[in-house]
Design a protein around this motif. Structure first.
Motif, PDB file in Angstrom:
ATOM      1  N   ILE A 192      31.832 -18.457   8.573  1.00 45.29           N
ATOM      2  CA  ILE A 192      31.478 -17.053   8.851  1.00 45.29           C
ATOM      3  C   ILE A 192      29.966 -16.913   8.943  1.00 45.29           C
ATOM      4  CG2 ILE A 192      31.606 -14.660   8.051  1.00 45.29           C
ATOM      5  CD1 ILE A 192      34.063 -15.436   6.424  1.00 45.29           C
ATOM      6  N   SER A 193      29.511 -16.282  10.018  1.00 45.53           N
ATOM      7  CA  SER A 193      28.109 -15.875  10.154  1.00 45.53           C
ATOM      8  C   SER A 193      28.116 -14.407  10.567  1.00 45.53           C
ATOM      9  CB  SER A 193      27.389 -16.714  11.209  1.00 45.53           C
ATOM     10  OG  SER A 193      27.310 -18.075  10.821  1.00 45.53           O
ATOM     11  N   MET A 194      27.687 -13.540   9.651  1.00 50.96           N
ATOM     12  CA  MET A 194      27.697 -12.098   9.911  1.00 50.96           C
ATOM     13  C   MET A 194      26.267 -11.562   9.873  1.00 50.96           C
ATOM     14  SD  MET A 194      29.640  -8.978   7.821  1.00 50.96           S
ATOM     15  CE  MET A 194      31.277  -9.671   8.088  1.00 50.96           C
ATOM     16  N   ILE A 195      25.932 -10.771  10.879  1.00 55.44           N
ATOM     17  CA  ILE A 195      24.619 -10.136  10.970  1.00 55.44           C
ATOM     18  C   ILE A 195      24.812  -8.629  11.045  1.00 55.44           C
ATOM     19  CG2 ILE A 195      22.529  -9.843  12.354  1.00 55.44           C
ATOM     20  CD1 ILE A 195      22.590 -12.492  11.015  1.00 55.44           C
ATOM     21  N   GLN A 234      17.081  -8.452  -1.066  1.00 56.19           N
ATOM     22  CA  GLN A 234      18.179  -8.923  -1.898  1.00 56.19           C
ATOM     23  C   GLN A 234      18.600 -10.300  -1.387  1.00 56.19           C
ATOM     24  OE1 GLN A 234      21.305  -5.827  -3.015  1.00 56.19           O
ATOM     25  NE2 GLN A 234      20.363  -4.797  -1.268  1.00 56.19           N
ATOM     26  N   ALA A 235      18.915 -11.206  -2.292  1.00 54.45           N
ATOM     27  CA  ALA A 235      19.414 -12.532  -1.908  1.00 54.45           C
ATOM     28  C   ALA A 235      20.354 -13.022  -3.003  1.00 54.45           C
ATOM     29  CB  ALA A 235      18.263 -13.516  -1.715  1.00 54.45           C
ATOM     30  N   TYR A 236      21.613 -13.287  -2.632  1.00 53.58           N
ATOM     31  CA  TYR A 236      22.622 -13.663  -3.610  1.00 53.58           C
ATOM     32  C   TYR A 236      23.450 -14.838  -3.097  1.00 53.58           C
ATOM     33  CZ  TYR A 236      21.725  -8.815  -5.042  1.00 53.58           C
ATOM     34  OH  TYR A 236      21.127  -7.637  -5.402  1.00 53.58           O
ATOM     35  N   VAL A 237      24.005 -15.569  -4.037  1.00 56.74           N
ATOM     36  CA  VAL A 237      25.040 -16.559  -3.752  1.00 56.74           C
ATOM     37  C   VAL A 237      26.351 -16.014  -4.318  1.00 56.74           C
ATOM     38  CG1 VAL A 237      25.869 -18.881  -4.227  1.00 56.74           C
ATOM     39  CG2 VAL A 237      23.445 -18.506  -3.757  1.00 56.74           C
ATOM     40  N   PHE A 238      27.380 -15.940  -3.472  1.00 54.78           N
ATOM     41  CA  PHE A 238      28.685 -15.401  -3.865  1.00 54.78           C
ATOM     42  C   PHE A 238      29.777 -16.436  -3.632  1.00 54.78           C
ATOM     43  CE2 PHE A 238      26.622 -11.294  -2.640  1.00 54.78           C
ATOM     44  CZ  PHE A 238      26.843 -10.583  -3.821  1.00 54.78           C
ATOM     45  N   LEU A 282      12.396   7.233   7.375  1.00 57.03           N
ATOM     46  CA  LEU A 282      13.166   6.186   8.052  1.00 57.03           C
ATOM     47  C   LEU A 282      13.399   5.007   7.119  1.00 57.03           C
ATOM     48  CD1 LEU A 282      14.380   5.064  10.738  1.00 57.03           C
ATOM     49  CD2 LEU A 282      12.111   4.068  11.174  1.00 57.03           C
ATOM     50  N   ARG A 283      14.592   4.461   7.178  1.00 58.04           N
ATOM     51  CA  ARG A 283      14.917   3.232   6.445  1.00 58.04           C
ATOM     52  C   ARG A 283      15.683   2.311   7.385  1.00 58.04           C
ATOM     53  NH1 ARG A 283      14.798   2.598   0.804  1.00 58.04           N
ATOM     54  NH2 ARG A 283      15.642   0.584   0.115  1.00 58.04           N
ATOM     55  N   LEU A 284      15.200   1.073   7.523  1.00 52.33           N
ATOM     56  CA  LEU A 284      15.803   0.091   8.411  1.00 52.33           C
ATOM     57  C   LEU A 284      16.312  -1.083   7.589  1.00 52.33           C
ATOM     58  CD1 LEU A 284      13.038  -0.018  11.176  1.00 52.33           C
ATOM     59  CD2 LEU A 284      15.179   1.267  11.241  1.00 52.33           C
ATOM     60  N   GLY A 285      17.494  -1.579   7.927  1.00 48.17           N
ATOM     61  CA  GLY A 285      18.087  -2.690   7.189  1.00 48.17           C
ATOM     62  C   GLY A 285      18.481  -3.833   8.103  1.00 48.17           C
ATOM     63  N   LEU A 286      18.257  -5.047   7.635  1.00 49.07           N
ATOM     64  CA  LEU A 286      18.684  -6.263   8.327  1.00 49.07           C
ATOM     65  C   LEU A 286      19.384  -7.139   7.297  1.00 49.07           C
ATOM     66  CD1 LEU A 286      18.745  -8.351  10.651  1.00 49.07           C
ATOM     67  CD2 LEU A 286      16.460  -9.076   9.916  1.00 49.07           C
ATOM     68  N   ALA A 287      20.665  -7.447   7.533  1.00 42.65           N
ATOM     69  CA  ALA A 287      21.466  -8.192   6.558  1.00 42.65           C
ATOM     70  C   ALA A 287      22.094  -9.416   7.204  1.00 42.65           C
ATOM     71  CB  ALA A 287      22.556  -7.303   5.959  1.00 42.65           C
ATOM     72  N   GLY A 288      22.335 -10.430   6.383  1.00 39.45           N
ATOM     73  CA  GLY A 288      23.018 -11.631   6.847  1.00 39.45           C
ATOM     74  C   GLY A 288      23.970 -12.158   5.789  1.00 39.45           C
ATOM     75  N   TYR A 289      25.055 -12.750   6.244  1.00 38.30           N
ATOM     76  CA  TYR A 289      26.057 -13.348   5.346  1.00 38.30           C
ATOM     77  C   TYR A 289      26.536 -14.634   6.009  1.00 38.30           C
ATOM     78  CZ  TYR A 289      30.396 -13.940   2.665  1.00 38.30           C
ATOM     79  OH  TYR A 289      31.403 -14.435   1.872  1.00 38.30           O
ATOM     80  N   THR A 342      28.674 -18.930  -0.675  1.00 36.38           N
ATOM     81  CA  THR A 342      28.177 -18.240   0.513  1.00 36.38           C
ATOM     82  C   THR A 342      26.850 -17.571   0.178  1.00 36.38           C
ATOM     83  OG1 THR A 342      29.378 -16.205  -0.033  1.00 36.38           O
ATOM     84  CG2 THR A 342      30.513 -17.797   1.360  1.00 36.38           C
ATOM     85  N   LEU A 343      26.014 -17.380   1.189  1.00 41.02           N
ATOM     86  CA  LEU A 343      24.701 -16.775   1.030  1.00 41.02           C
ATOM     87  C   LEU A 343      24.694 -15.385   1.647  1.00 41.02           C
ATOM     88  CD1 LEU A 343      21.652 -16.929   0.304  1.00 41.02           C
ATOM     89  CD2 LEU A 343      21.290 -17.924   2.588  1.00 41.02           C
ATOM     90  N   SER A 344      24.203 -14.407   0.885  1.00 42.77           N
ATOM     91  CA  SER A 344      24.115 -13.028   1.365  1.00 42.77           C
ATOM     92  C   SER A 344      22.693 -12.529   1.144  1.00 42.77           C
ATOM     93  CB  SER A 344      25.109 -12.140   0.603  1.00 42.77           C
ATOM     94  OG  SER A 344      24.970 -10.783   0.991  1.00 42.77           O
ATOM     95  N   THR A 345      22.075 -11.997   2.196  1.00 42.20           N
ATOM     96  CA  THR A 345      20.697 -11.511   2.098  1.00 42.20           C
ATOM     97  C   THR A 345      20.560 -10.165   2.803  1.00 42.20           C
ATOM     98  OG1 THR A 345      19.992 -12.591   4.150  1.00 42.20           O
ATOM     99  CG2 THR A 345      19.801 -13.858   2.121  1.00 42.20           C
ATOM    100  N   LYS A 346      19.573  -9.385   2.370  1.00 44.75           N
ATOM    101  CA  LYS A 346      19.256  -8.148   3.071  1.00 44.75           C
ATOM    102  C   LYS A 346      17.797  -7.772   2.854  1.00 44.75           C
ATOM    103  CE  LYS A 346      20.784  -3.538   4.307  1.00 44.75           C
ATOM    104  NZ  LYS A 346      21.695  -2.402   4.080  1.00 44.75           N
TER     105      LYS A 346
END
Length: 390
Positions: free
Chosen positions: A257-260, A173-177, A230-237, A217-221
């Motif tokens: 803001i930099s959120m991981i 997923q990749a969005y601009v918010f 198993l399901r693994l997630g890596l997200a960034g904002y 802002t940029l949001s990705t996962k």
């Protein structure tokens, strides 16, 4: 630690009474869908889709009055224009008195592995912000990390792409918010701050209510599902907060803001587990606090680990999960300038209880929470709840 050891002993003893049946994986995170995904996947087989989910809760703190609440009732609507174009919306009633639009977006499938999506959408960070229907998580209340660090339910207006590559078991997923709102005018030529130490970024959610934006802002996962169960997630904002037009010229009106986020879900036969780690680094908080008089930390951090076991036989249509969750979260993980760290913002929750799924889409919940902070004890709490989703 004595409380934690006792809880683990009780949980293991309860599990030992259950019959061990080797059977297929249940509550598989790879197969689990949230409300919007269910509508988009065409499970209902109709052009018009109607559904709902809701929670009724009872919270009883020690030495205080209990509270009964219809915490939320969410109405789901979807419309399928054609095989490529769909619309999804959620209308939420909170505490019987507030009404919000939680989601409202158009999804256009431009290829088998890619869709364009635009509108009011969930920010893909952590587990519960995307999977918050009451039958999808243990505990009457959502984990505190998904309330204070990730301000669930976190949704904003945006545009982007989503999809999956099944040959490499990877979803994206990749969005601009638009971002959080940080400051507004006080009406007298000054500035009022919105963000604060006690709940981090939560008060800055704009929720599509005449949202202001001066920088996107940029949001990705990324989600990996190549290992069975198993399901693994890596997200960034990443981005900056938004200030009202008449105050954005002030030094400190906005912060960066930099959120991981890292998250994992696992299911094997009657055992399930999940965990996540979230850290948000905030820049220019010293100038922000000097301007507004607030006490916003320069780093927020939270994590939890949870294990659950189905006490009923695998072939039983009903499921009774005993679970234990250990959680730490701190909205003053770091502070800048003269701001002194507030130890009461550094908290620990230990939650243990039962989730009884009496039918697909209906759950009865009960749990007890041992709550503490570095700044002093917080009242422990007994919780009961009923959740539905269809």
């Amino acid at each position: 630690m004595k409380k934690l050891s006792l809880l683990i002993t009780i949980l293991i003893a309860s599990i030992s009474y259950a019959q061990t049946v080797q059977d297929s994986i249940t509550f598989d995170p790879q197969k689990q869908l949230n409300a919007a995904q269910r509508i988009l996947s065409g499970n209902y087989g109709k052009s018009v889709t109607v559904g709902a989910y809701g929670e009724l809760t009872y919270n009883q703190p020690e030495a205080a009055n209990g509270e009964l609440d219809v915490q939320r009732l969410v109405l789901l609507f979807g419309y399928k224009f054609n095989d490529k174009t769909q619309f999804v919306t959620e209308v939420e009633f909170e505490h019987v008195e507030e009404v919000f639009v939680e989601q409202a977006f158009v999804n256009y499938a431009i290829a088998p592995n890619m869709s364009i999506r635009g509108g009011l959408m969930l920010v893909p960070m952590g587990i519960v912000n995307e999977f918050h229907e009451p039958t999808t998580f243990n505990g009457v209340e959502r984990p505190a990390t998904d309330n204070v660090i990730i301000p669930t339910t976190w949704r904003e207006i945006g545009f982007g792409v989503t999809g999956r590559f099944n040959d490499i078991s990877l979803g994206y997923q990749a969005y601009v918010f638009n971002g959080f709102k940080s400051t507004i005018s006080d009406g007298e030529g000054g500035v009022t701050g919105i963000l604060k130490g006690s709940n981090g970024l939560r008060s800055g959610r704009q929720k599509a209510i005449k949202s202001t934006v001066d920088s996107p802002t940029l949001s990705t996962k990324l989600d990996y599902y190549g290992i069975p169960g198993l399901r693994l997630g890596l997200a960034g904002y990443f981005g900056k907060t938004q200030a009202a037009d008449d105050v954005e010229q002030f030094d400190g009106a906005n912060i960066g803001i930099s959120m991981i986020g890292l998250d994992a879900r696992y299911a094997y036969q009657r055992f399930t587990a999940r965990g996540q780690f979230i850290r948000a680094s905030l820049s220019d908080t010293e100038a922000y606090n000097n301007l507004t008089g607030m006490d916003l930390g320069s780093a927020l951090q939270g994590w939890y680990l949870e294990g659950a076991y189905n006490l009923l036989p695998q072939e039983n249509a009903q499921r009774l999960f005993a679970f234990l969750r250990y959680e730490k979260y701190d909205t003053h993980a770091e502070t800048d300038g003269a701001l002194v760290r507030n130890d009461s913002y550094n908290k620990t929750d230990i939650t243990t209880g039962l989730s009884y799924h009496i039918a697909p889409g209906v759950v009865f919940k009960g749990d007890y929470q041992f709550r503490d902070s570095e700044g002093g004890d917080i009242a422990n709490r007994l919780n009961f709840g009923i959740g539905v989703w269809f």
